[in-house]
Design a protein around this motif. Structure first.
Motif, mmCIF file in Angstrom:
data_model
loop_
_atom_site.group_PDB
_atom_site.id
_atom_site.type_symbol
_atom_site.label_atom_id
_atom_site.label_comp_id
_atom_site.label_asym_id
_atom_site.label_seq_id
_atom_site.Cartn_x
_atom_site.Cartn_y
_atom_site.Cartn_z
ATOM 1 N N PHE A 3 -18.992 25.814 6.436
ATOM 2 C CA PHE A 3 -19.325 27.231 6.591
ATOM 3 C C PHE A 3 -19.006 28.001 5.314
ATOM 4 O O PHE A 3 -19.805 28.792 4.828
ATOM 5 N N LYS A 4 -17.806 27.751 4.767
ATOM 6 C CA LYS A 4 -17.374 28.451 3.553
ATOM 7 C C LYS A 4 -18.324 28.142 2.395
ATOM 8 O O LYS A 4 -18.699 29.036 1.634
ATOM 9 N N LYS A 5 -18.736 26.898 2.278
ATOM 10 C CA LYS A 5 -19.648 26.502 1.209
ATOM 11 C C LYS A 5 -20.995 27.223 1.357
ATOM 12 O O LYS A 5 -21.534 27.752 0.382
ATOM 13 N N SER A 12 -23.625 34.235 -3.443
ATOM 14 C CA SER A 12 -24.128 34.068 -4.811
ATOM 15 C C SER A 12 -25.594 34.481 -4.909
ATOM 16 O O SER A 12 -25.992 35.181 -5.849
ATOM 17 N N GLN A 13 -26.386 34.072 -3.933
ATOM 18 C CA GLN A 13 -27.807 34.448 -3.922
ATOM 19 C C GLN A 13 -27.962 35.968 -3.787
ATOM 20 O O GLN A 13 -28.818 36.570 -4.442
ATOM 21 N N PHE A 14 -27.149 36.558 -2.957
ATOM 22 C CA PHE A 14 -27.189 38.000 -2.756
ATOM 23 C C PHE A 14 -26.905 38.727 -4.069
ATOM 24 O O PHE A 14 -27.613 39.663 -4.448
ATOM 25 N N GLN A 15 -25.878 38.264 -4.783
ATOM 26 C CA GLN A 15 -25.536 38.875 -6.072
ATOM 27 C C GLN A 15 -26.683 38.718 -7.064
ATOM 28 O O GLN A 15 -27.020 39.661 -7.793
ATOM 29 N N ASP A 16 -27.281 37.542 -7.099
ATOM 30 C CA ASP A 16 -28.413 37.313 -8.008
ATOM 31 C C ASP A 16 -29.571 38.258 -7.706
ATOM 32 O O ASP A 16 -30.177 38.828 -8.619
ATOM 33 N N HIS A 35 -27.452 35.614 9.099
ATOM 34 C CA HIS A 35 -27.386 35.804 10.550
ATOM 35 C C HIS A 35 -27.420 34.456 11.273
ATOM 36 O O HIS A 35 -26.649 34.227 12.216
ATOM 37 N N THR A 36 -28.273 33.577 10.825
ATOM 38 C CA THR A 36 -28.358 32.234 11.419
ATOM 39 C C THR A 36 -27.038 31.486 11.244
ATOM 40 O O THR A 36 -26.557 30.832 12.171
ATOM 41 N N LEU A 37 -26.453 31.591 10.075
ATOM 42 C CA LEU A 37 -25.177 30.930 9.798
ATOM 43 C C LEU A 37 -24.076 31.482 10.711
ATOM 44 O O LEU A 37 -23.283 30.721 11.264
ATOM 45 N N ILE A 38 -24.056 32.787 10.876
ATOM 46 C CA ILE A 38 -23.052 33.430 11.732
ATOM 47 C C ILE A 38 -23.207 32.955 13.177
ATOM 48 O O ILE A 38 -22.223 32.649 13.852
ATOM 49 N N LYS A 39 -24.434 32.874 13.653
ATOM 50 C CA LYS A 39 -24.670 32.394 15.020
ATOM 51 C C LYS A 39 -24.291 30.922 15.160
ATOM 52 O O LYS A 39 -23.687 30.526 16.158
ATOM 53 N N LYS A 40 -24.614 30.119 14.158
ATOM 54 C CA LYS A 40 -24.335 28.678 14.216
ATOM 55 C C LYS A 40 -22.840 28.412 14.349
ATOM 56 O O LYS A 40 -22.426 27.549 15.118
#
Length: 138
Positions: A3-5, A12-16, A35-40
């Motif tokens: 999850f952390k990775k 990083s993508q958001f910053q880019d 959102h998908t990651l948070i739900k997963k």
């Protein structure tokens, strides 16, 4: 760890995207990915548990085995006992006042009302509130 990775990658993508002043569509797609990651990983439920339990490691770790309310009450009592000065005679009233104040956030209160609830005089209420303020409890 996974999850952390993944979250680090999204960050990083958001910053880019922000630095490149990329399109809103890319930000929206990235938000959907988050959102998908948070739900997963059920982060919403874990976050709500954190808010409920206050983030105390012992409470979070032992919540299945122990009474978290008892632990938090004991922690409060111990902390108050260690932190209050010798000029507070009625430590139980001092502690109960703190609880009443916490439960009264956003409500109108008066010294008289507090004194009646606690069965002590208004001067003691004033003294306790001054002590809260001076010791940064409030």
């Amino acid at each position: 760890q996974e999850f952390k990775k993944q979250l680090t990658g999204i960050t990083s993508q958001f910053q880019d995207i922000l630095l490149k002043k990329d399109s809103v569509l890319n930000l929206f797609q990235l938000a959907e990915k988050a959102h998908t990651l948070i739900k997963k990983y059920d982060i919403g439920v874990k976050f709500n548990e954190y808010l409920l339990k206050g983030g105390f490691p012992k409470v979070v770790a032992d919540s299945e085995d122990n009474d978290m309310g008892k632990y938090l009450r004991d922690l409060l009592t111990t902390t108050i006992a260690q932190d209050i000065s010798t000029n507070i005679r009625d430590t139980q009233a001092f502690e109960r006042l703190m609880v009443i104040l916490c439960l009264s956030i956003g409500s109108s209160i008066s010294y008289k009302n507090l004194a009646e609830k606690l069965g002590i005089d208004e001067r003691s209420i004033s003294k306790y509130l001054d002590h809260y303020s001076e010791t940064h409890w409030a």
